[in-house]
Design an enzyme around this catalytic site. Structure first.
Site, short mmCIF file in Angstrom:
data_model
loop_
_atom_site.label_atom_id
_atom_site.label_comp_id
_atom_site.label_asym_id
_atom_site.label_seq_id
_atom_site.Cartn_x
_atom_site.Cartn_y
_atom_site.Cartn_z
N HIS A 255 0.84 -1.20 0.00
CA HIS A 255 0.00 0.00 0.00
C HIS A 255 0.88 1.26 0.00
CE1 HIS A 255 -3.20 -2.63 2.16
NE2 HIS A 255 -3.55 -2.51 0.90
N LYS B 158 -16.22 -6.94 4.61
CA LYS B 158 -15.22 -7.15 5.68
C LYS B 158 -15.67 -6.36 6.90
CE LYS B 158 -11.44 -7.15 2.27
NZ LYS B 158 -10.29 -6.35 1.75
N ARG C 62 -2.03 -6.52 -8.00
CA ARG C 62 -0.98 -7.52 -7.83
C ARG C 62 -1.05 -8.60 -8.89
NH1 ARG C 62 -2.69 -8.36 -1.71
NH2 ARG C 62 -4.60 -8.21 -2.90
N SER D 54 -2.79 -7.68 3.49
CA SER D 54 -3.01 -7.48 4.92
C SER D 54 -3.43 -8.80 5.57
CB SER D 54 -4.11 -6.44 5.18
OG SER D 54 -3.77 -5.22 4.61
O1 PNS Z 1 -9.25 -2.83 0.63
P1 PNS Z 1 -10.59 -3.29 0.09
O2 PNS Z 1 -11.47 -3.78 1.22
O3 PNS Z 1 -10.46 -4.28 -1.00
O4 PNS Z 1 -11.28 -1.99 -0.54
C1 PNS Z 1 -12.61 -2.02 -1.04
C2 PNS Z 1 -13.23 -0.64 -0.91
C3 PNS Z 1 -13.22 -0.19 0.55
C4 PNS Z 1 -12.44 0.36 -1.73
C5 PNS Z 1 -14.69 -0.72 -1.43
O5 PNS Z 1 -15.39 -1.67 -0.67
C6 PNS Z 1 -15.40 0.64 -1.35
O6 PNS Z 1 -15.21 1.48 -2.23
N1 PNS Z 1 -16.20 0.84 -0.28
C7 PNS Z 1 -16.91 2.09 -0.06
C8 PNS Z 1 -18.42 1.89 -0.34
C9 PNS Z 1 -18.66 1.95 -1.84
O7 PNS Z 1 -18.44 2.97 -2.50
N2 PNS Z 1 -19.10 0.81 -2.38
C10 PNS Z 1 -19.36 0.66 -3.81
C11 PNS Z 1 -18.10 0.18 -4.49
S1 PNS Z 1 -18.32 0.07 -6.25
#
Ligand code: PNS
Length: 156
Positions: free
Chosen positions: A17, A41, A89, A126
């Site tokens: 990150h 999550k 990745r 992570s």
């Molecule tokens: O590190 P992650 O958990 O893979 O990241 C995913 C994340 C947090 C970027 C995604 O779940 C997100 O954008 N969450 C915010 C809510 C949202 O906008 N959801 C619609 C995504 S298209």
């Protein structure tokens, strides 16, 4: 291209990150690292506040660190951010990221830019690194050192 956001769960942030944040900062006038809720999550090792504080401790000066519990595109619109930056990745990441990038683009027209993960960090996530720490393995070099200390403390 002016302002970018690097969103994620960051529970906690890894060296991979940090590499993406630093490279994004070299490409954009301003970068925000955003700890964002992921409904897939729900519970994590670190609280959102802890994740934000750990990121603040290690990112280069000039990068903003914030958190948000709504839609990512709404945060971007409210803050005049025109690009989402994420690390890739492998093809597994691509399959995961593609629908989110397309959904975000459909919602507000925002583009997602992918930076290929440095090969040094290609196997680092992570969740995998937390698992190594949980069972007493050596996590040196997987997280920035203050983050590694916090991970070790969680499992001590
Ligand atoms: O590190 P992650 O958990 O893979 O990241 C995913 C994340 C947090 C970027 C995604 O779940 C997100 O954008 N969450 C915010 C809510 C949202 O906008 N959801 C619609 C995504 S298209």
């Amino acid at each position: 291209m002016t302002k970018a956001v690097c969103p994620g769960s960051f529970d906690p942030m890894t060296m991979g990150h940090l590499d993406i944040f630093t490279r994004a900062a070299g490409l954009f006038e301003h970068v925000t690292v955003l700890v964002t809720g992921n409904p897939d999550k729900p519970s994590g090792l670190f609280s959102v506040h802890e994740r934000v504080e750990l990121i603040r401790e290690v990112v280069p000066e000039g990068i903003t660190v914030d958190h948000w519990s709504g839609l990512l595109v709404d945060y971007a619109s409210e803050h005049g951010i025109d690009t989402i930056v994420k690390g890739l990745r492998s093809s597994l990441d691509y399959e995961y990221e593609l629908p989110m990038a397309q959904m975000n683009r459909r919602l507000t027209g925002i583009d997602t830019m992918f930076l290929l993960t440095d090969e040094k960090y290609g196997y680092i996530s992570s969740s995998l690194c937390k698992q190594v720490a949980q069972f007493g393995g050596d996590i040196t070099g997987m997280f920035p050192e203050p983050v590694a200390r916090a991970v070790r403390a969680k499992f001590a």
